[in-house]
Motif scaffolding. Sequence first.
Motif, PDB file in Angstrom:
ATOM      1  N   VAL A  24     -36.316 -10.165  59.644  1.00  0.00           N
ATOM      2  CA  VAL A  24     -35.635  -9.364  58.641  1.00  0.00           C
ATOM      3  C   VAL A  24     -35.699  -7.904  59.088  1.00  0.00           C
ATOM      4  O   VAL A  24     -36.606  -7.498  59.812  1.00  0.00           O
ATOM      5  N   GLY A  25     -34.721  -7.145  58.667  1.00  0.00           N
ATOM      6  CA  GLY A  25     -34.725  -5.716  58.938  1.00  0.00           C
ATOM      7  C   GLY A  25     -34.112  -5.304  60.246  1.00  0.00           C
ATOM      8  O   GLY A  25     -34.171  -4.126  60.609  1.00  0.00           O
ATOM      9  N   ARG A  26     -33.496  -6.221  60.959  1.00  0.00           N
ATOM     10  CA  ARG A  26     -32.958  -5.860  62.271  1.00  0.00           C
ATOM     11  C   ARG A  26     -31.816  -4.856  62.148  1.00  0.00           C
ATOM     12  O   ARG A  26     -31.644  -3.996  63.003  1.00  0.00           O
ATOM     13  N   GLY A  27     -31.043  -4.930  61.071  1.00  0.00           N
ATOM     14  CA  GLY A  27     -29.912  -4.041  60.921  1.00  0.00           C
ATOM     15  C   GLY A  27     -30.176  -2.810  60.073  1.00  0.00           C
ATOM     16  O   GLY A  27     -29.246  -2.059  59.776  1.00  0.00           O
ATOM     17  N   ALA A  28     -31.421  -2.591  59.684  1.00  0.00           N
ATOM     18  CA  ALA A  28     -31.750  -1.442  58.842  1.00  0.00           C
ATOM     19  C   ALA A  28     -31.716  -0.147  59.648  1.00  0.00           C
ATOM     20  O   ALA A  28     -31.795  -0.158  60.881  1.00  0.00           O
ATOM     21  N   VAL A 190     -37.410   2.320  47.592  1.00  0.00           N
ATOM     22  CA  VAL A 190     -37.561   1.157  46.706  1.00  0.00           C
ATOM     23  C   VAL A 190     -36.244   0.419  46.547  1.00  0.00           C
ATOM     24  O   VAL A 190     -36.215  -0.811  46.467  1.00  0.00           O
ATOM     25  N   ASP A 191     -35.153   1.179  46.508  1.00  0.00           N
ATOM     26  CA  ASP A 191     -33.847   0.558  46.292  1.00  0.00           C
ATOM     27  C   ASP A 191     -33.193   0.061  47.572  1.00  0.00           C
ATOM     28  O   ASP A 191     -32.616  -1.025  47.598  1.00  0.00           O
ATOM     29  N   ASN A 192     -33.286   0.854  48.654  1.00  0.00           N
ATOM     30  CA  ASN A 192     -32.508   0.479  49.848  1.00  0.00           C
ATOM     31  C   ASN A 192     -33.295  -0.295  50.895  1.00  0.00           C
ATOM     32  O   ASN A 192     -32.707  -0.878  51.800  1.00  0.00           O
ATOM     33  N   LYS A 193     -34.623  -0.266  50.825  1.00  0.00           N
ATOM     34  CA  LYS A 193     -35.481  -0.970  51.795  1.00  0.00           C
ATOM     35  C   LYS A 193     -35.137  -0.625  53.244  1.00  0.00           C
ATOM     36  O   LYS A 193     -35.285  -1.434  54.153  1.00  0.00           O
ATOM     37  N   GLY A 194     -34.638   0.604  53.437  1.00  0.00           N
ATOM     38  CA  GLY A 194     -34.336   1.063  54.783  1.00  0.00           C
ATOM     39  C   GLY A 194     -32.929   0.795  55.253  1.00  0.00           C
ATOM     40  O   GLY A 194     -32.547   1.234  56.348  1.00  0.00           O
ATOM     41  N   TYR A 195     -32.131   0.079  54.456  1.00  0.00           N
ATOM     42  CA  TYR A 195     -30.768  -0.251  54.885  1.00  0.00           C
ATOM     43  C   TYR A 195     -29.817   0.919  54.616  1.00  0.00           C
ATOM     44  O   TYR A 195     -30.114   1.827  53.830  1.00  0.00           O
ATOM     45  N   GLY A 196     -28.653   0.890  55.247  1.00  0.00           N
ATOM     46  CA  GLY A 196     -27.760   2.031  55.280  1.00  0.00           C
ATOM     47  C   GLY A 196     -26.810   2.112  54.104  1.00  0.00           C
ATOM     48  O   GLY A 196     -25.590   2.095  54.298  1.00  0.00           O
ATOM     49  N   THR A 197     -27.351   2.223  52.901  1.00  0.00           N
ATOM     50  CA  THR A 197     -26.497   2.441  51.741  1.00  0.00           C
ATOM     51  C   THR A 197     -25.908   3.850  51.804  1.00  0.00           C
ATOM     52  O   THR A 197     -26.399   4.726  52.528  1.00  0.00           O
TER      53      THR A 197
END
Length: 220
Positions: A24-28, A190-197
Amino acid sequence: MPTLDVEIDLARRFGPWVAGCDEVGRGALAGPVSVGMVLLRATDAAVLDGVRDSKLVSASARAALAPVIQDWAAGWGVGHATAAEIDEFGILPATGMAGRRALIDAQDRAGASADSVLLDGNFDWLTPRDQGSLFEALEPSGESPVPPVVTRIKADLSCVSVAAASILAKVERDELLSSYHDAEPHFGWVDNKGYGTAAHRAAIAAHGPSEKHRRSWRLT
């Protein structure tokens, strides 16, 4: 419904100890890439009710399932490769590093070595490539060789060990990213967990990247 059919077939082909693996998290944009590993004596295991690919399970259900999975598995581990490691070595080598760390932990907990690893997807990123000096410098001392790796597309949907591994990795990584929030609330961890929102990218543009960000990536 995920089953143990593939794991049992691998046990018959390679030996009884089968590890299911997912990342998990490869695309963050930030935080580690994390890999879950669940080690089973496949022919002796039972299907665990409620386990699905982590993307199909709510956050509360994942949190409730994680300790159940840990009790059910003969061994389990979650390995991480940091944003700095991703920047230095690239996402696929870093994912492999995280996976091998998870495999070591799972084998240590089980007191047994995996005879094979079942990996979600169609590419084996777990086995080190012909970059001996790189990986020799990075792998933990005394690491055992990676056993045969079998890839399977959508294994997280069909194989219970891989689905279970995906849940463990997702829960641990989400908890880690949420722990960043108090120090850097403007990034909305907390909301994005490192992803590119959109909000996350806007925060990076406003404040600049932190040490948690993958600085070699396009962040804004």
